[in-house]
Scaffold this active site. Structure first.
Site, PDB file in Angstrom:
ATOM      1  N   LEU A 138      -2.803  -6.198  -0.557  1.00  0.00           N
ATOM      2  CA  LEU A 138      -2.746  -5.612  -1.913  1.00  0.00           C
ATOM      3  C   LEU A 138      -3.878  -4.606  -2.083  1.00  0.00           C
ATOM      4  O   LEU A 138      -4.745  -4.756  -2.938  1.00  0.00           O
ATOM      5  CB  LEU A 138      -2.783  -6.717  -2.993  1.00  0.00           C
ATOM      6  CG  LEU A 138      -2.353  -6.263  -4.386  1.00  0.00           C
ATOM      7  CD1 LEU A 138      -0.880  -5.865  -4.427  1.00  0.00           C
ATOM      8  CD2 LEU A 138      -2.603  -7.348  -5.429  1.00  0.00           C
ATOM      9  N   ILE A 141      -2.318   1.212  -2.109  1.00  0.00           N
ATOM     10  CA  ILE A 141      -0.898   1.584  -2.090  1.00  0.00           C
ATOM     11  C   ILE A 141      -0.041   0.428  -2.612  1.00  0.00           C
ATOM     12  O   ILE A 141       0.848   0.631  -3.438  1.00  0.00           O
ATOM     13  CB  ILE A 141      -0.470   2.008  -0.664  1.00  0.00           C
ATOM     14  CG1 ILE A 141      -1.170   3.331  -0.299  1.00  0.00           C
ATOM     15  CG2 ILE A 141       1.044   2.146  -0.565  1.00  0.00           C
ATOM     16  CD1 ILE A 141      -1.034   3.742   1.157  1.00  0.00           C
ATOM     17  N   THR A 214       6.043   0.341   5.571  1.00  0.00           N
ATOM     18  CA  THR A 214       5.499   1.700   5.455  1.00  0.00           C
ATOM     19  C   THR A 214       4.041   1.703   5.916  1.00  0.00           C
ATOM     20  O   THR A 214       3.314   2.661   5.650  1.00  0.00           O
ATOM     21  CB  THR A 214       5.534   2.202   3.995  1.00  0.00           C
ATOM     22  OG1 THR A 214       4.872   1.247   3.175  1.00  0.00           O
ATOM     23  CG2 THR A 214       6.943   2.433   3.495  1.00  0.00           C
ATOM     24  N   ALA A 215       3.605   0.618   6.583  1.00  0.00           N
ATOM     25  CA  ALA A 215       2.189   0.493   6.950  1.00  0.00           C
ATOM     26  C   ALA A 215       1.961   1.104   8.335  1.00  0.00           C
ATOM     27  O   ALA A 215       1.717   2.322   8.448  1.00  0.00           O
ATOM     28  CB  ALA A 215       1.773  -0.972   6.878  1.00  0.00           C
ATOM     29  N   ARG A 216       2.018   0.277   9.365  1.00  0.00           N
ATOM     30  CA  ARG A 216       1.954   0.762  10.741  1.00  0.00           C
ATOM     31  C   ARG A 216       2.954  -0.032  11.568  1.00  0.00           C
ATOM     32  O   ARG A 216       3.117  -1.244  11.365  1.00  0.00           O
ATOM     33  CB  ARG A 216       0.544   0.572  11.320  1.00  0.00           C
ATOM     34  CG  ARG A 216      -0.456   1.635  10.913  1.00  0.00           C
ATOM     35  CD  ARG A 216      -0.143   3.001  11.544  1.00  0.00           C
ATOM     36  NE  ARG A 216      -1.094   4.033  11.162  1.00  0.00           N
ATOM     37  CZ  ARG A 216      -0.961   4.866  10.125  1.00  0.00           C
ATOM     38  NH1 ARG A 216       0.096   4.783   9.347  1.00  0.00           N
ATOM     39  NH2 ARG A 216      -1.879   5.783   9.885  1.00  0.00           N
ATOM     40  N   GLU A 245       5.878   5.236  18.245  1.00  0.00           N
ATOM     41  CA  GLU A 245       6.450   6.472  17.687  1.00  0.00           C
ATOM     42  C   GLU A 245       6.319   7.626  18.666  1.00  0.00           C
ATOM     43  O   GLU A 245       5.277   7.739  19.309  1.00  0.00           O
ATOM     44  CB  GLU A 245       5.719   6.822  16.379  1.00  0.00           C
ATOM     45  CG  GLU A 245       5.972   5.792  15.301  1.00  0.00           C
ATOM     46  CD  GLU A 245       5.221   6.069  13.997  1.00  0.00           C
ATOM     47  OE1 GLU A 245       4.714   7.196  13.816  1.00  0.00           O
ATOM     48  OE2 GLU A 245       5.154   5.152  13.174  1.00  0.00           O
ATOM     49  N   HIS A 263       8.632   8.275   9.702  1.00  0.00           N
ATOM     50  CA  HIS A 263       7.240   8.295   9.211  1.00  0.00           C
ATOM     51  C   HIS A 263       7.019   9.381   8.150  1.00  0.00           C
ATOM     52  O   HIS A 263       6.265  10.336   8.357  1.00  0.00           O
ATOM     53  CB  HIS A 263       6.265   8.469  10.386  1.00  0.00           C
ATOM     54  CG  HIS A 263       4.897   7.917  10.098  1.00  0.00           C
ATOM     55  ND1 HIS A 263       4.071   7.369  11.060  1.00  0.00           N
ATOM     56  CD2 HIS A 263       4.182   7.824   8.933  1.00  0.00           C
ATOM     57  CE1 HIS A 263       2.936   6.979  10.506  1.00  0.00           C
ATOM     58  NE2 HIS A 263       2.984   7.244   9.219  1.00  0.00           N
ATOM     59  N   ALA A 265       6.431   8.617   4.595  1.00  0.00           N
ATOM     60  CA  ALA A 265       6.045   8.095   3.276  1.00  0.00           C
ATOM     61  C   ALA A 265       5.101   9.012   2.494  1.00  0.00           C
ATOM     62  O   ALA A 265       5.183   9.082   1.272  1.00  0.00           O
ATOM     63  CB  ALA A 265       5.460   6.698   3.402  1.00  0.00           C
TER      64      ALA A 265
HETATM   65  C1  GLV Z   1       0.054   7.850   7.283  1.00  0.00           C
HETATM   66  O1  GLV Z   1       0.665   7.060   7.917  1.00  0.00           O
HETATM   67  C2  GLV Z   1      -1.318   7.708   6.914  1.00  0.00           C
HETATM   68  O2  GLV Z   1      -1.981   6.755   7.371  1.00  0.00           O
HETATM   69  O3  GLV Z   1      -1.814   8.536   6.155  1.00  0.00           O
END
Ligand code: GLV
Length: 298
Positions: A138, A141, A214-216, A245, A263, A265
């Site tokens: 948390l 983001i 949406t993290a890694r 990736e 990738h 986001a």
């Molecule tokens: C994108 O994945 C970032 O970490 O900014």
């Protein structure tokens, strides 16, 4: 680029991720390095950059940099937090809505010319209202994702080391996986979070639940996810990031109930411009002997 040119001469590499040997050669003699999450800033690159004062990553994540080693060599490492928070939170919701309402699947069907027309029970999705959104981590983001949840009628549960004020219920990862209808990942990639979502974790999820990342990429063990989808242990997944990736585990391509996004986001013109400017401003600050705006302090 204009901001960097104001500081001195710039050696620009424009062909995507820099191969490590090229990176090693080009970093020698430079005072600052502006790099992307696709550049592997490992010990040998850092050793080659003997003059480097600052490594400015144009990303909020910094798992591509050996931060501890760089800092031990007296270098400042910076990232680009805050400026991308809203665009990543919006995108997380775009992914949640897209996977639960089968947007990409429907688009594929229409393009294949297979749509036979409206029917009462055709391509039914899952409603979000009254369901639980489970946030793993948390930070900034995830909090921006959480504040958007009431608009969709979702309650928020989270798991984190810290306790955060707000109408969010803190719970263990196991309980969160057990009770959430959508599980969204928002942790940094570290040795502790690599493959956090493995076979065991996926087994804990509800069969009706969706996983969103949406993290890694390496936070999810892709082979385990493919297995869980095959066994119908979860309802679907939405991925913006991947273990290797730009490669995607081939088994994931077989499932209609997986949304695969490249990738994206933080990929808005506004946010990417702000990220680039912040990286340049960090370089300018350090080279002028001022404190960096957004240092990585790990
Ligand atoms: C994108 O994945 C970032 O970490 O900014």
């Amino acid at each position: 680029m204009a901001r960097l040119h104001d500081l001195g001469s710039v050696d620009l590499y424009t062909e995507g991720a820099m191969p490590p040997d090229v990176l090693g050669q080009r970093v020698a003699g430079k005072d600052a390095l502006v790099c992307l999450l696709t550049d592997d800033i490992n010990k040998s690159v850092i050793d080659a950059g003997t003059r480097l004062k600052v490594i400015a990553n144009v990303a909020v994540g910094y798992n591509n940099i050996d931060v501890a080693y760089a800092r031990s060599r007296g270098m400042v490492v910076t990232n680009t937090p805050d400026v991308l928070t809203e665009s990543v939170a919006d995108f997380t919701w775009a992914m949640i809505l897209a996977i639960t309402r089968r947007l990409a699947e429907g688009d594929r069907l229409v393009r294949r010319g297979e749509w036979k027309g409206w029917a009462l029970d055709f391509m039914l999705g899952t409603e979000l209202k009254g369901k639980q959104l489970g946030l793993v981590g948390l930070g900034r983001i995830a909090r921006a994702v959480a504040v958007r949840a009431p608009v969709f009628g979702m309650r928020v549960a989270y798991t984190d080391i810290a306790t955060v004020e707000g109408p969010f219920e803190k719970m263990s990862l196991d309980r969160l996986l057990n009770t959430s209808d959508v599980v969204s990942l928002h942790v940094n990639l570290t040795s502790a979070t690599r493959h956090l979502i493995d076979k065991k974790a996926l087994t804990r999820m509800k069969r009706s639940a969706y996983l969103v990342n949406t993290a890694r990429g390496p936070v999810v063990e892709e082979a385990a996810l493919a297995w869980a989808l095959q066994e119908r242990l979860i309802a679907g997944a939405a991925l913006d990031v991947y273990e290797n990736e730009p490669a995607v585990h081939p088994d994931l391509l077989r499932f209609e109930n997986v949304l695969l996004v490249p990738h994206l986001a933080s990929a808005t013109t506004e946010t990417r411009t702000a990220m680039a400017n912040l990286a340049a401003d960090n370089v300018a600050a350090v080279l002028a002997g001022r404190p960096p705006l957004t240092p990585v302090l790990e």
